[in-house]
Structure formats: C-alpha cells, structure tokens
Design a protein around this motif. Structure first.
Motif: not given
Length: 288
Positions: A90-117
C-alpha cells in the motif's frame, strides 16, 4: 521519509468500514469515478474484522491505497494494520481520526495522548508512505442514522449536553475530502480538521428538524450517568455506551463549536450547512 506515491485510478482502493457512515459514501464516490474499490467490513463484499487479523491480508492484497475507519478501542489495532498494509505494498493511507486528538483534555480523562485515534495518527505518520489525516467533529448524521435517531423519532431526545454547541459536520463532506485525498495529488501530509459552517446547540438542531418535518422532539437534559444507563438499556454494550458518553464531552464544553477550515482547504468550497443536511434527510423520510 515519505516514498513517492504513484497510485492510479486503475489500482484497487480498500475502504475499511466500507458499510459505515463515511465508508459507504467513500465507496459510492470511488466507484462512481471508476476506481476499483473494495468495501471491507464484517458484512461488506470484502471480509474484514478488526478483531481478527487473519482477515487483513486478503483484504490488503494488491491494494494501492486504504481509507481507514479505525476501531475505537485501546490498545488500537491500527498500528499493526498500518504496518501490514505498508508491507503488502500500500502506498497511500487516509485515516479517519477525530477532532481534538491534539488538544489535551478535549475528550476528558479517558483519552490521554489522543486515545486510540492518537495511536492511529502516530502510526500513519511514521508509515513511510503518503498519508492524509481527517479530523471530523460530531457528524450531523448521528441525528438521522446514528445514536440520536430514536430520540428524534420518538419525540424526546435525552442528552447530557446542556447548552453546549457543536459545528456538526456532514458525512458527505467527510467522504468528499477522503476521496480527494485517495485519488488526487496535493493532500500528502495534510491534517484536515472538518466541521460544519456554524455551531448549534441541541435546541437549535431540533428546531431545524422541526422546520422540515413539522414535528419537534423535546430536548430532555440528563446527567452523564443517566445517559449511559439509557444506552445500556437500549442494548448498547457497557464499553460502547461509555465511549459514546465520553465522546459527548466536547459538545458539553462547546469544544466543538469553533468552525474549522479543512473542507475549504481540501476541496476549495465551504462545508454543507446543517440546514442542507436536514432538508435532504427529511426528503428521504428519515424522521417519518
């Protein structure tokens, strides 16, 4: 180092989650362009199960590009899948992530370091192939084909979101950006934050739907524990109910209210307005 991408429209594109909200839209658009496309899921024409890595190799065989709709679980299986995808050619990847992955605390404590995304994003960035990351906020379609649909149809939408606001993004816009990233030049190494063109609270949403349907659901304000319990009573597994509840945090805090420019940067046009989404969904009789 990112290797040069030479993906052509004649080579297969694998769409993980090809029967889901964004995946099926991506599949339809790619096939409309004449691109050979594999719709991969547990119920798609290409068998794929995140929980069964034995299904990955056949799905990836010969694919030149992949649209990844990840499993929202920790630890994320996305890094292992990315490694296998690159090894398969595979030579090209397009990933569906989520808004706020790079914002500490955006999703609350359950998503440290962006969580699975966050895990998925780091894997894609380190893959060595051409990559694009999509970071959409809450989908408008959650009111028409998602977790909020039953409440809107039943006349009572119970949520713990208070007066929080969100610039809900149309899944059709997400699909358009994904297809552009999969088939065009100019999107390598881009991170697109995706939102609608204006923020609404839940009362605004229900007003918009009522204008088209003539029937307005009541907004019932509940706390997060009551919301989670309600999801479980409707048949949601405990873990999934917890994920949905945690994911509401950015609406509760209005973290999703600011309008993002990803649709305009990727497509050269403004995102679809929530009113357009409601009009189209109502015309299909989604809310009865």
């Amino acid at each position: 180092m990112i290797r040069k991408d030479t993906t052509s429209a004649q080579e297969p594109v694998l769409v993980i989650g090809g029967t889901g909200k964004t995946g099926r839209r991506v599949v339809a658009r790619l096939r409309g362009l004449g691109v050979e496309t594999r719709a991969a899921s547990r119920s798609g024409d290409t068998p794929f199960d995140w929980a069964d890595p034995a299904t990955w190799a056949a799905a990836l065989d010969g694919a030149a590009a992949v649209y990844i709709t990840p499993l929202d679980a920790s630890p994320s299986p996305t890094p292992a899948f990315v490694e296998q995808a690159v090894a398969s050619g595979v030579r090209r990847l397009v990933l569906l992530s989520a808004r706020g992955v790079d914002v500490p605390g955006f999703f609350g404590p359950g998503y440290e370091n962006g969580g699975p995304h966050g895990e998925g994003e780091r894997a894609v960035r380190a893959s060595g192939v051409t990559w694009t990351i999509l970071r959409p906020g809450w989908f408008a379609q959650n009111f028409s084909e998602g977790v909020f649909l039953d409440g809107v149809r039943g006349g009572e939408l119970a949520l713990p979101t208070g007066d929080g606001r969100a610039a809900f993004v149309d899944a059709d816009d997400i699909a358009d950006v994904a297809v552009a990233a999969l088939t065009e030049d100019g999107h390598a190494g881009q991170v697109y934050g995706l939102s609608g063109p204006r923020a609404l609270d839940i009362e605004d949403v229900l007003d918009e739907i009522a204008k088209e349907t003539g029937k307005r659901a009541a907004y019932v304000r509940v706390d997060t524990d009551a919301f989670r319990t309600g999801l479980v009573a409707r048949g949601f597994p405990e873990v999934e109910a917890g994920l949905w509840t945690d994911a509401l945090y950015p609406i509760i805090t209005s973290g999703e209210a600011p309008v993002l420019d990803g649709v305009r940067r990727a497509l050269g046009r403004e995102p679809r307005d929530f009113t357009e989404f409601v009009r189209d969904a109502a015309a299909r009789g989604v809310w009865g």
